[in-house]
Design a protein around this motif. Structure first.
Motif, PDB file in Angstrom:
ATOM      1  N   VAL A 134       0.945  -1.295   0.122  1.00  0.00           N
ATOM      2  CA  VAL A 134      -0.050  -0.025   0.051  1.00  0.00           C
ATOM      3  C   VAL A 134       0.783   1.210   0.022  1.00  0.00           C
ATOM      4  N   TYR A 186      -1.909   6.035   1.386  1.00  0.00           N
ATOM      5  CA  TYR A 186      -2.924   5.441   1.667  1.00  0.00           C
ATOM      6  C   TYR A 186      -2.880   4.747   2.686  1.00  0.00           C
ATOM      7  N   ARG A 187      -1.979   4.593   3.664  1.00  0.00           N
ATOM      8  CA  ARG A 187      -1.896   3.197   4.659  1.00  0.00           C
ATOM      9  C   ARG A 187      -2.765   4.117   5.921  1.00  0.00           C
ATOM     10  N   GLY A 188      -3.412   3.004   6.416  1.00  0.00           N
ATOM     11  CA  GLY A 188      -4.214   3.305   7.477  1.00  0.00           C
ATOM     12  C   GLY A 188      -5.689   3.727   7.190  1.00  0.00           C
ATOM     13  N   GLN A 189      -5.908   3.475   6.042  1.00  0.00           N
ATOM     14  CA  GLN A 189      -7.247   3.939   5.261  1.00  0.00           C
ATOM     15  C   GLN A 189      -8.057   2.617   4.700  1.00  0.00           C
ATOM     16  N   GLY A 190      -7.729   1.641   5.129  1.00  0.00           N
ATOM     17  CA  GLY A 190      -8.215   0.419   4.775  1.00  0.00           C
ATOM     18  C   GLY A 190      -7.838  -0.225   3.324  1.00  0.00           C
ATOM     19  N   VAL A 191      -7.057   0.290   2.820  1.00  0.00           N
ATOM     20  CA  VAL A 191      -6.682  -0.083   1.273  1.00  0.00           C
ATOM     21  C   VAL A 191      -6.423  -1.643   1.524  1.00  0.00           C
ATOM     22  N   GLY A 192      -5.364  -1.990   2.420  1.00  0.00           N
ATOM     23  CA  GLY A 192      -5.201  -3.450   2.253  1.00  0.00           C
ATOM     24  C   GLY A 192      -6.295  -4.372   2.529  1.00  0.00           C
ATOM     25  N   GLN A 193      -7.181  -3.965   3.273  1.00  0.00           N
ATOM     26  CA  GLN A 193      -8.350  -4.613   3.403  1.00  0.00           C
ATOM     27  C   GLN A 193      -9.207  -4.593   2.049  1.00  0.00           C
ATOM     28  N   GLN A 194      -9.234  -3.521   1.591  1.00  0.00           N
ATOM     29  CA  GLN A 194      -9.922  -3.537   0.347  1.00  0.00           C
ATOM     30  C   GLN A 194      -9.435  -4.567  -0.723  1.00  0.00           C
ATOM     31  N   SER A 228     -10.104  -7.916  -0.087  1.00  0.00           N
ATOM     32  CA  SER A 228     -11.562  -8.246  -0.274  1.00  0.00           C
ATOM     33  C   SER A 228     -11.642  -8.329  -1.936  1.00  0.00           C
TER      34      SER A 228
END
Length: 85
Positions: free
Chosen positions: A64, A68-76, A79
């Motif tokens: 990431v 953009y870290r800490g904004q849920g990009v990895g989870q997105q 998914s």
């Protein structure tokens, strides 16, 4: 895949992380195993998934962008990859 490779190069420690060859990323992209998220023309992050067959997948690399870290990009990204299989 070139944008993702650059992201990996700045995000990962080359001494402790396995960096994929550009050819490997190109193959993964062609096989639909490379997923990226963009914010207009900025790459927010990407994930490479290796197909192990029999409904088994392996997260080959995930990165990431710093902004953009800490904004849920990895989870997105996870998914998105999971929804394709």
């Amino acid at each position: 895949h070139a944008h993702f490779l650059r992201l990996l190069l700045v995000s990962l420690d080359p001494y402790t992380s396995h960096l994929p060859a550009p050819e490997t990323l190109a193959q993964m992209e062609q096989m639909g195993l490379l997923f990226t998220l963009w914010d207009e023309d900025c790459l927010a992050g990407g994930v490479c998934v290796e197909d192990l067959g029999a409904n088994a997948k392996y997260i080959y690399q995930i990165a990431v962008s710093k902004n953009y870290r800490g904004q849920g990009v990895g989870q997105q990204l996870l998914s998105l990859a999971a929804s394709r299989f």
